[in-house]
Design a protein around this motif. Structure first.
Motif, short mmCIF file in Angstrom:
data_model
loop_
_atom_site.label_atom_id
_atom_site.label_comp_id
_atom_site.label_asym_id
_atom_site.label_seq_id
_atom_site.Cartn_x
_atom_site.Cartn_y
_atom_site.Cartn_z
N MET A 1 0.91 -1.23 -0.06
CA MET A 1 -0.06 0.02 0.02
C MET A 1 0.80 1.02 0.00
O MET A 1 1.88 1.46 0.74
N SER A 2 0.56 2.23 -0.79
CA SER A 2 1.26 3.39 -0.80
C SER A 2 1.08 4.59 0.49
O SER A 2 0.28 4.38 1.21
N ALA A 3 2.22 5.33 0.40
CA ALA A 3 2.08 6.19 1.60
C ALA A 3 0.74 7.11 1.58
O ALA A 3 0.32 7.44 2.46
N GLU A 4 0.72 7.40 0.34
CA GLU A 4 -0.60 8.56 -0.06
C GLU A 4 -1.69 7.59 0.31
O GLU A 4 -2.69 8.34 0.89
N ARG A 5 -1.99 6.53 0.03
CA ARG A 5 -3.43 5.75 0.61
C ARG A 5 -3.33 5.67 1.96
O ARG A 5 -4.43 5.82 2.47
N ASP A 6 -2.14 5.38 2.66
CA ASP A 6 -2.16 5.31 4.13
C ASP A 6 -2.64 6.72 4.77
O ASP A 6 -3.49 6.88 5.78
N GLU A 7 -2.14 7.98 4.43
CA GLU A 7 -2.35 9.02 4.60
C GLU A 7 -4.01 9.35 4.33
O GLU A 7 -4.63 10.03 5.18
N LEU A 8 -4.39 9.17 3.26
CA LEU A 8 -5.80 9.29 2.95
C LEU A 8 -6.79 8.68 4.10
O LEU A 8 -7.74 9.19 4.43
N ARG A 9 -6.49 7.37 4.27
CA ARG A 9 -7.16 6.61 5.20
C ARG A 9 -7.14 7.34 6.82
O ARG A 9 -8.04 7.41 7.33
#
Length: 70
Positions: free
Chosen positions: A1-9
């Motif tokens: 999972m990308s860092a951007e997706r983690d941040e979005l979550r």
């Protein structure tokens, strides 16, 4: 999972319950606009050339100014 997706979550969990409807509406609107973009755009291939060597003649065509007086 990308860092951007983690941040979005993580960001999804931040709004208060009162702000959720507005945030959801924004995300839905964004999702619709992204889904409407098609490639190639409808205008591709809309023009016709009298000759088949247009790509080969790019420099000449540009020098002529697309048929307009310089």
């Amino acid at each position: 999972m990308s860092a951007e997706r983690d941040e979005l979550r993580e960001l999804v969990e931040q709004p208060s319950e009162e702000d959720v409807p507005a945030a959801l509406a924004d995300v839905r609107r964004r999702g619709r606009s992204m889904g409407e973009r098609r490639w190639p755009p409808a205008f591709f291939g809309a023009g016709r050339a009298e000759r088949s060597d247009v790509a080969d003649r790019t420099d000449e065509i540009l020098r002529e100014g697309f048929g307009r007086p310089a």
